[in-house]
Design an enzyme around this catalytic site. Structure first.
Site, PDB file in Angstrom:
ATOM      1  N   ASP A 343      66.074  -4.174 -33.166  1.00  0.00           N
ATOM      2  CA  ASP A 343      67.331  -3.887 -33.842  1.00  0.00           C
ATOM      3  C   ASP A 343      67.359  -2.399 -34.190  1.00  0.00           C
ATOM      4  O   ASP A 343      66.327  -1.726 -34.203  1.00  0.00           O
ATOM      5  CB  ASP A 343      67.427  -4.745 -35.107  1.00  0.00           C
ATOM      6  CG  ASP A 343      68.666  -4.442 -35.924  1.00  0.00           C
ATOM      7  OD1 ASP A 343      69.755  -4.347 -35.338  1.00  0.00           O
ATOM      8  OD2 ASP A 343      68.536  -4.272 -37.152  1.00  0.00           O
ATOM      9  N   ASP A 542      66.050  -7.017 -39.219  1.00  0.00           N
ATOM     10  CA  ASP A 542      65.971  -7.038 -40.686  1.00  0.00           C
ATOM     11  C   ASP A 542      67.123  -7.778 -41.347  1.00  0.00           C
ATOM     12  O   ASP A 542      67.036  -8.108 -42.524  1.00  0.00           O
ATOM     13  CB  ASP A 542      65.938  -5.608 -41.235  1.00  0.00           C
ATOM     14  CG  ASP A 542      67.275  -4.906 -41.084  1.00  0.00           C
ATOM     15  OD1 ASP A 542      67.824  -4.430 -42.084  1.00  0.00           O
ATOM     16  OD2 ASP A 542      67.791  -4.859 -39.956  1.00  0.00           O
ATOM     17  N   ASP A 546      70.433 -10.746 -37.562  1.00  0.00           N
ATOM     18  CA  ASP A 546      69.306 -10.819 -36.631  1.00  0.00           C
ATOM     19  C   ASP A 546      68.611 -12.175 -36.663  1.00  0.00           C
ATOM     20  O   ASP A 546      67.813 -12.484 -35.771  1.00  0.00           O
ATOM     21  CB  ASP A 546      68.269  -9.737 -36.969  1.00  0.00           C
ATOM     22  CG  ASP A 546      68.832  -8.334 -36.860  1.00  0.00           C
ATOM     23  OD1 ASP A 546      69.536  -8.066 -35.864  1.00  0.00           O
ATOM     24  OD2 ASP A 546      68.579  -7.509 -37.757  1.00  0.00           O
TER      25      ASP A 546
END
Length: 671
Positions: A343, A542, A546
């Site tokens: 990410d 995080d 996600d």
């Protein structure tokens, strides 16, 4: 669309009745399995100490018996219920083996076996309960009630679950959006990090889409409901996490089949070792002793310890270096990954906007410090993240801010204030573009570099442009390089942020495969595509957005400091201190642990085969059988404990340097 500065927050208004809090089992001992396992471990350790000190037999014997009861009653009971369904599992077999060992005087062996399996069952129960709680807790992000606008112009408070497509709802400043929909009236900045992962609130105007559970800023919005509450993005995230967790079931089913066959074979073999010699005239006591010896030497204690010490030692070592690996199964799986998806916001970057550029414009007669002081003074009353970045930068330079009079702000546009008898305007280039005149190339340069441009006007004349960006983590580039070396392919960037920002960041860290503008379901689709192609994917993220990808992947790692509760619970491991360099290190550690597991299994298999063959072909003395069995257990245990050493932690990176954004600002200060 560039991010813009917000107005001063309006007085806090009571939000719709908040969702009922979800009861979370945050303390491990809230689970009965954990309490029984802990009791068994304590009793075993006390009994072992008394045994070694030569205490009376009745004393340590009674404590060992209590160990059998506390640690063995639950797997024994579950095993008996399984027998009722005509199945035989390895837990019941271990309880029988422990009782068999006690029957011939090997109480210590049996107690150790009981403690090992009770602890394993407790860890599994804790992981299952925490994940279930976190998934249910996600539903609390969406408000339980919403303000519905009636056709005649009135308002009513309704259950958010009863909203229908076509309804119009009013979202006041500070409230959470009650349903997925489209803005009909108003303008505001909406924090939708829970859905898209974008680090900054996004300006929303008429025609823009908003999501249930996202936090409205300081403007009021009228929103037309476009999706049924049961089909909202937040509800689909919950379903995707649950569905992805279930896709791991086939592996568990395969393990259960192995356990079933082994258990049946073990029981049949023990009965045969007892019955065959007895049928050929052997004495009852001799046949029973041979059968009990067989049960002990064929007991999989060494096999169990072949796996657990290396993996648990690796977990302890990783924990000392700031990586929480949730179970031995996770530690083993981390070593199998060959594709890494990262990410952007909060993972490769710090997730907090920072001032990176101070560009006074020709003719303003201002230096960097003076420009920053004016902008920070005007921004000081605002609570917008970009405003905080400007004010924090001024404070870091010990600049004394002036009073801001007649402060005013408009959502999605910027702020205006009187500072040092001058009218200072700070806002988006879209609003102040005409005032920039020939200086638009500065704004374009910053935006092409993936930064947010903020224009500063003094008495309607362009004074300068500030650049703000989410700062890259210092160890991001070396981490990407290390992951590339471990897996043989460059990590992939999966982000909900815009393409330009993603491209700029990827170029800094050496990533070439970029997928930007993704919603949670898009990230899951990408992971599933790779998994279907035979890849074993590690996802690092995080945010709530996600979590579905973390659950769908072969393994998932969450960033600990800014990670959402759902990401932390869904992920298989957590980087507690947000040090990216620990990710390739824990993967290497996992691979070392898996190699030790293979070594231990070979050692355990060799001992078991030799001892069983001796017992069946010849006459294996019980003390020698116990010595061989315990010897193999000690060998594999010590071999696994090697990973507790500090030198076992891999070192993939040198001391990380400064990020590109930090270097930019430092070079400007030097100039």
């Amino acid at each position: 669309m560039p991010y813009v500065l917000d107005q001063r927050p309006a007085p806090a208004l009571p939000e719709s009745r908040p969702a009922a809090p979800v009861r979370r089992r945050t303390w491990v001992l809230a689970l009965p399995e954990a309490r029984w396992a802990l009791a068994a471990l304590v009793l075993f350790l006390v009994a072992l100490l008394l045994y070694l000190l030569g205490a009376p037999t009745w004393l340590w014997g009674s404590l060992f018996a209590a160990t059998y009861v506390t640690g063995g009653w639950e797997p024994g009971w579950e095993g008996l219920k399984a027998l009722k369904d005509k199945t035989l599992d390895v837990d019941l077999l271990m309880v029988v083996a422990a009782l068999g060992a006690a029957a011939i005087g090997q109480v210590l062996d049996g107690a150790l076996l009981i403690v090992i399996f009770a602890t394993s069952g407790a860890l599994e129960a804790v992981a299952t309960a925490r994940t279930a709680d976190s998934v249910r807790g996600l539903l609390g992000l969406a408000p339980s009630t919403a303000t519905r606008v009636l056709a005649e112009g009135g308002e009513e408070t309704v259950d958010a679950g009863r909203l229908m497509v076509g309804d119009t709802i009013l979202v006041r400043p500070g409230e959470r959006v009650g349903a997925d929909g489209q803005v009909l009236e108003g303008a505001s900045d909406v924090d939708q990090a829970t859905i898209t992962g974008e680090p900054l609130p996004v300006a929303k105007q008429v025609g823009d889409e908003v999501f249930a559970g996202t936090a409205n800023g300081t403007g009021a919005l009228r929103v037309r409901v476009e999706r049924d509450p049961s089909d909202s993005v937040i509800a689909r995230i919950v379903k995707m996490v649950e569905d992805a967790s279930e896709t791991k079931a086939p592996t568990q089913l395969f393990i259960e089949k192995i356990e079933q066959r082994y258990s049946i074979g073990m029981v049949l073999a023990t009965l045969a070792v007892f019955a065959v010699p007895l049928a050929f005239g052997d004495h009852l006591q001799s046949a029973l002793l041979r059968a009990m010896t067989f049960m002990i030497v064929a007991s999989p204690c060494a096999v169990v310890l072949s796996t657990m010490p290396p993996l648990l030692s690796a977990i302890a070592n990783a924990g000392r270096h700031g990586v929480l690996v949730k179970s031995a199964v996770v530690m083993e799986r981390l070593g199998q990954i060959n594709t890494v998806a990262l990410d952007k916001t909060g993972t490769l970057t710090e997730g907090t906007p920072r001032l990176t550029d101070i560009r006074p414009l020709p003719g303003s007669a201002l230096d960097q410090a003076a420009l920053l002081r004016l902008a920070a003074s005007a921004e000081h009353p605002s609570e917008h993240p970009l405003a905080r970045a400007v004010v924090d930068a001024a404070r870091e330079r010990d600049l004394v801010l002036a009073a801001a009079d007649d402060f005013a702000s408009m959502p999605g546009q910027g702020v205006t204030a009187i500072v040092d008898d001058c009218t200072i305007q700070v806002g988006s280039p879209a609003r102040l573009l005409a005032a920039l005149g020939p200086h638009t190339e500065v704004m374009t340069e910053l935006e092409n570099a993936g930064k947010t441009a903020v224009v500063v006007l003094r008495d309607s004349w362009p004074a300068g442009v500030l650049g703000i960006a989410d700062r890259l983590r210092p160890d991001a580039a070396v981490t990407v390089a290390a992951l590339n070396g471990l897996t043989g392919r460059t990590p992939v960037l999966l982000t909900g942020d815009n393409e330009r920002a993603a491209q700029h960041l990827a170029a800094q860290v050496g990533i070439t495969d970029i997928r930007a503008g993704l919603l949670p379901q898009d990230k899951v689709s990408a992971v599933q595509e790779w998994e279907a192609a035979g890849q074993r994917v590690l996802v690092v993220g995080d945010g709530v957005n996600d979590a579905p990808a973390l659950a769908a992947a072969h393994s998932g790692i969450a960033m600990g400091k800014a990670g959402s509760d759902l990401a932390l619970e869904t992920a298989d491991a957590v980087v507690v201190r947000d040090e990216l360099a620990t990710i390739p290190a824990v993967i290497s550690l996992s691979r070392t642990a898996r190699r030790l597991v293979v070594q231990n299994l070979a050692i355990a298999g060799l001992f078991i085969t030799a001892l069983v063959a001796w017992d069946l072909i010849g006459t294996l003395p019980l003390p020698l059988g116990v010595a061989g069995h315990e010897g193999s257990t000690v060998i594999v245990g010590l071999n696994g404990l090697r990973l507790l050493r500090e030198t076992a932690w891999p070192r993939h990176t040198d001391r990380p340097g400064t990020s590109a954004d930090t270097a930019d600002l430092e070079s400007q200060d030097a100039a």
